[in-house]
Design a protein around this motif. Structure first.
Motif, short mmCIF file in Angstrom:
data_model
loop_
_atom_site.label_atom_id
_atom_site.label_comp_id
_atom_site.label_asym_id
_atom_site.label_seq_id
_atom_site.Cartn_x
_atom_site.Cartn_y
_atom_site.Cartn_z
N THR A 138 0.81 -1.23 0.00
CA THR A 138 0.00 0.00 0.00
C THR A 138 0.84 1.28 0.00
N ASP A 139 2.14 1.16 0.33
CA ASP A 139 2.99 2.36 0.39
C ASP A 139 3.75 2.58 -0.91
N ARG A 140 3.42 1.81 -1.97
CA ARG A 140 4.10 1.95 -3.26
C ARG A 140 3.09 2.09 -4.38
N SER A 141 3.50 2.77 -5.43
CA SER A 141 2.63 2.92 -6.59
C SER A 141 2.45 1.58 -7.30
N VAL A 142 1.50 1.55 -8.22
CA VAL A 142 1.29 0.34 -9.03
C VAL A 142 2.60 -0.08 -9.70
N TYR A 143 3.27 0.89 -10.34
CA TYR A 143 4.53 0.59 -11.03
C TYR A 143 5.54 0.00 -10.04
N GLU A 144 5.66 0.61 -8.86
CA GLU A 144 6.65 0.15 -7.87
C GLU A 144 6.29 -1.24 -7.32
N ASN A 145 4.98 -1.54 -7.21
CA ASN A 145 4.57 -2.89 -6.80
C ASN A 145 5.08 -3.91 -7.80
N LEU A 146 4.93 -3.63 -9.09
CA LEU A 146 5.35 -4.57 -10.12
C LEU A 146 6.88 -4.63 -10.24
N GLU A 147 7.51 -3.47 -10.12
CA GLU A 147 8.97 -3.40 -10.16
C GLU A 147 9.59 -4.23 -9.03
N PHE A 148 8.99 -4.15 -7.85
CA PHE A 148 9.48 -4.90 -6.69
C PHE A 148 9.51 -6.40 -6.98
N VAL A 149 8.44 -6.91 -7.59
CA VAL A 149 8.37 -8.35 -7.89
C VAL A 149 9.44 -8.74 -8.90
N LEU A 150 9.61 -7.95 -9.95
CA LEU A 150 10.62 -8.29 -10.96
C LEU A 150 12.03 -8.26 -10.36
N GLN A 151 12.31 -7.25 -9.56
CA GLN A 151 13.64 -7.18 -8.94
C GLN A 151 13.87 -8.35 -7.98
N ALA A 152 12.80 -8.73 -7.25
CA ALA A 152 12.92 -9.84 -6.30
C ALA A 152 13.11 -11.18 -7.00
N THR A 153 12.72 -11.26 -8.29
CA THR A 153 12.86 -12.51 -9.02
C THR A 153 14.01 -12.46 -10.03
N GLY A 154 14.93 -11.50 -9.81
CA GLY A 154 16.20 -11.55 -10.55
C GLY A 154 16.34 -10.62 -11.74
N TRP A 155 15.32 -9.80 -12.05
CA TRP A 155 15.45 -8.86 -13.17
C TRP A 155 16.36 -7.71 -12.74
N LYS A 156 17.31 -7.30 -13.62
CA LYS A 156 18.25 -6.24 -13.25
C LYS A 156 18.24 -5.07 -14.23
N ASN A 157 17.98 -5.34 -15.50
CA ASN A 157 18.03 -4.30 -16.52
C ASN A 157 16.79 -3.40 -16.43
N LYS A 158 17.05 -2.10 -16.20
CA LYS A 158 15.92 -1.18 -15.95
C LYS A 158 15.02 -1.03 -17.17
N THR A 159 15.59 -1.07 -18.36
CA THR A 159 14.77 -0.96 -19.58
C THR A 159 13.88 -2.18 -19.73
N ASP A 160 14.45 -3.37 -19.48
CA ASP A 160 13.66 -4.61 -19.55
C ASP A 160 12.52 -4.58 -18.54
N ILE A 161 12.83 -4.10 -17.33
CA ILE A 161 11.81 -4.02 -16.27
C ILE A 161 10.69 -3.07 -16.69
N ARG A 162 11.07 -1.90 -17.18
CA ARG A 162 10.06 -0.91 -17.58
C ARG A 162 9.20 -1.45 -18.72
N ASN A 163 9.82 -2.09 -19.70
CA ASN A 163 9.07 -2.62 -20.85
C ASN A 163 8.12 -3.73 -20.42
N ARG A 164 8.58 -4.61 -19.52
CA ARG A 164 7.71 -5.71 -19.08
C ARG A 164 6.53 -5.19 -18.28
#
Length: 226
Positions: free
Chosen positions: A96-122
């Motif tokens: 609840t303390d993060r935006s929609v984008y940050e909620n999704l970004e958190f999951v990708l980072q926690a599962t090993g995604w590192k490239n910011k462009t790839d994260i943003r595109n996904r």
């Protein structure tokens, strides 16, 4: 060509706190299938789902999920298995303390995604898929229940899971919004993810057909007609 078998349960017994919940479960899930689990409250639907993602041990029988033996699976393997699953709960469980984008970004980072462009595109891809492409900046409390559930589904499909488990995903939604969520899940299923969904709303079964299993009297059985 034979359909890919994702889940196979043969003669499985499921207990919770030493109580027998389901006995002699035979169940299969193949790639691209949509399966409904129906049954009264307390008959074991959610308990059954917990055995699929390793929250509850199998008491007896043979059980494999995405190639993992659920009788002998180790804790580290459970983490690996869960990365291949998408899970949708009825109570959203968004941060609840993060935006929609940050909620999704958190999951990708926690599962090993590192490239910011790839994260943003996904993230943009999944938001478009669930009809929420212009909501990334919003906080969860600024969204309706139906919009929050769409974000939860977006979160569940981030890593292109082979199986999506949806436990009463429409339970907190009005009928019209619930219909749209089930329609969305069917669209995702058509793109290749198999889906298991528990529901009390039997109208979904005729409007959005799938294979049906019923939990009743400690059994989980396929239903041919309702």
């Amino acid at each position: 060509m034979e359909e890919t078998l994702l889940i196979s349960y043969k003669g499985v017994d499921i207990n919770q706190q030493a109580l027998g919940i389901l006995n002699q479960v035979n169940f299969e899930l193949h790639k691209g299938e949509f399966i409904y689990l129906i049954g009264k409250v307390g008959t074991g639907k959610s308990t059954f789902l917990k055995t699929i993602y390793g929250e509850l041990d199998i008491a007896g029988g043979e059980a494999t999920v995405l190639g993992y033996n659920m009788r002998t699976i180790k804790q580290k393997q459970i983490a690996d298995l869960r990365r291949k699953l998408g899970i949708v709960f009825q109570d959203f469980q968004l941060l609840t303390d993060r935006s929609v984008y940050e909620n999704l970004e958190f999951v990708l980072q926690a599962t090993g995604w590192k490239n910011k462009t790839d994260i943003r595109n996904r993230i943009q891809e999944v938001l478009e898929l669930v009809g929420m492409s212009n909501k990334g900046y919003k906080m969860p409390n600024e969204l309706s229940g139906g919009e929050q559930q769409r974000i939860v589904i977006a979160r569940a499909i981030l890593n292109k899971p082979e199986i999506i488990i949806a436990d009463e995903p429409t339970g907190n939604l009005d009928i019209e919004t619930g219909n749209k969520i089930v329609e969305l899940l069917h669209q995702i299923c058509q793109q290749g993810s198999a889906i298991i969904m528990t529901t009390h709303n039997l109208s979904f079964l005729t409007e959005y057909p799938g294979k049906v299993y019923r939990c009743e009297q400690h059994k989980l059985q396929g239903v041919s007609d309702l």
